[in-house]
Design a protein around this motif. Structure first.
Motif, mmCIF file in Angstrom:
data_model
loop_
_atom_site.group_PDB
_atom_site.id
_atom_site.type_symbol
_atom_site.label_atom_id
_atom_site.label_comp_id
_atom_site.label_asym_id
_atom_site.label_seq_id
_atom_site.Cartn_x
_atom_site.Cartn_y
_atom_site.Cartn_z
ATOM 1 N N GLU A 139 -10.091 -2.619 -9.681
ATOM 2 C CA GLU A 139 -10.477 -2.160 -8.353
ATOM 3 C C GLU A 139 -10.144 -3.193 -7.287
ATOM 4 O OE1 GLU A 139 -14.451 -0.637 -8.065
ATOM 5 O OE2 GLU A 139 -14.420 0.184 -10.111
ATOM 6 N N VAL A 140 -9.637 -2.699 -6.169
ATOM 7 C CA VAL A 140 -9.304 -3.541 -5.020
ATOM 8 C C VAL A 140 -10.068 -2.999 -3.807
ATOM 9 C CG1 VAL A 140 -7.480 -4.448 -3.534
ATOM 10 C CG2 VAL A 140 -7.000 -3.951 -5.940
ATOM 11 N N ALA A 141 -10.688 -3.888 -3.056
ATOM 12 C CA ALA A 141 -11.321 -3.512 -1.794
ATOM 13 C C ALA A 141 -10.495 -4.063 -0.644
ATOM 14 C CB ALA A 141 -12.745 -4.053 -1.714
ATOM 15 N N VAL A 142 -10.287 -3.220 0.370
ATOM 16 C CA VAL A 142 -9.578 -3.624 1.589
ATOM 17 C C VAL A 142 -10.525 -3.383 2.752
ATOM 18 C CG1 VAL A 142 -7.525 -3.292 3.014
ATOM 19 C CG2 VAL A 142 -7.416 -2.863 0.553
ATOM 20 N N ALA A 143 -10.600 -4.335 3.670
ATOM 21 C CA ALA A 143 -11.556 -4.195 4.775
ATOM 22 C C ALA A 143 -10.908 -4.492 6.117
ATOM 23 C CB ALA A 143 -12.754 -5.120 4.571
#
Length: 349
Positions: free
Chosen positions: A60-64
């Motif tokens: 999983e990758v989070a981008v903000a």
């Protein structure tokens, strides 16, 4: 110059008002744009919007990118009907004189003007103003101003977004231009290997608070933040001492800022992706200032982090300016990086 991205959407995002803690109008746009592109969409109790595209791998990758802009809150209305303000975020009072603002009451939006003393009345002994010295003139009788405006009402700058040569200029490019880039990447990505959480965060300008709160709902293996960065490539600043980035030299891959040192293996892979895809980039070393990158790292503990920045002139003013090609390069790099994240890249130290 014709931009190769949706300039109308960028204008809508930047011209819409949403100060820290009061991002409701921006949140509506983000949800509207994200919903057709993601498998799951929800808003947490703090106001962060998380849109998730499910991947095929257990990674999983989070981008903000943050939704809020710097603004003000009403402190009080004086006996003459002038409105005093408290800052939401970091303002330079010098850029505020004689600007138009919008006062957002429960019932309506009121246009006001930040007062400016005419030069005829200045004697040269005036010291620098503080935000506490700023007042808003609503053009209303005192009793009417007092009736229509309340303590706690939000105030934002009033400005349109326009093309200036090869640049985009307006208010709230920090960080709506990166929010826009994240939305554009979400629209391009299909069937990724990694599960990607696109996170539109709140309250970055008052202490990275939204990103820090995301840990309740999102626990990524890798986090990437998007924000603007300083471009001091104009007269009146020292080119050598104050250099950070230049407009037109490409998207910026962050190595550090005042709040975080990005994971070396992450920023090195960003560079390799940019080179493989022939995407123009530059490296960013920002001496001070923080971004949601640090909010992620502090929340999730020992997780690798990276950041991509859009070089921007005149930050925290109503004429923030970014180069159109740099915006396109940012969208291209973010998209290419996310499409090639599959859990096989080793970011361990």
């Amino acid at each position: 110059m014709e931009f190769d991205f949706d300039f109308d959407l960028l204008c809508e995002l930047t011209e819409t008002n949403g100060a820290a803690g009061y991002e409701d109008r921006i949140r509506e746009i983000v949800r509207r744009e994200m919903e057709p592109e993601v498998d799951e969409l929800h808003t947490d109790a703090m106001g962060n919007v998380i849109g998730t595209i499910e991947g095929t791998e257990d990674y999983e990758v989070a981008v903000a990118a943050h939704m809020d802009e710097i603004g003000f809150m009403v402190r009080y209305v004086d006996d003459d009907g002038f409105v005093s303000l408290d800052a939401l975020g970091g303002w330079d009072p010098r850029v505020l004189r004689a600007q138009r603002v919008t006062v957002h009451t429960d019932d309506e939006d009121l246009t006001g003007v930040i007062g400016s003393v005419p030069p005829h009345l200045l004697d040269g002994d005036e010291g620098e103003e503080d935000v506490e010295d700023i007042y808003v003139d609503l053009g209303l009788p005192a009793d009417e101003a007092d009736e229509r405006v309340s303590v706690g009402d939000i105030v934002t700058m009033e400005q349109t977004t326009t093309k200036v040569g090869n640049n985009v200029s307006g208010k709230a490019l920090d960080d709506r231009i990166c929010l826009f880039s994240m939305l554009e990447a979400a629209k391009r990505i299909e069937n990724p290997d990694a599960t990607i959480h696109f996170c539109a965060t709140v309250q970055e300008e008052v202490g990275l608070r939204g990103a820090s709160a995301l840990g309740v709902d999102v626990d990524p293996d890798l986090a990437v933040a998007l924000d603007v960065t300083v471009a001091n490539d104009f007269p009146a600043v020292s080119k050598k001492r104050d250099y950070v980035t230049r407009l037109g030299d490409g998207t910026a891959i962050k190595l550090k800022d005042g709040s975080v040192v990005t994971t070396p293996k992450v920023h090195k892979r960003m560079r390799s992706v940019a080179e493989a895809e022939d995407i123009l980039y530059q490296l960013e070393v920002l001496p001070s200032g923080g971004t949601d990158t640090a909010g992620f790292q502090n929340t999730y503990g020992a997780k690798p982090v990276g950041a991509i920045s859009i070089p921007t002139r005149y930050l925290h003013s109503v004429t923030e300016s970014a180069n159109g090609d740099d915006v396109s390069a940012t969208i291209d790099l973010l998209t290419a990086f996310l499409e090639t994240e599959d859990g096989e890249h080793d970011y361990s130290l």
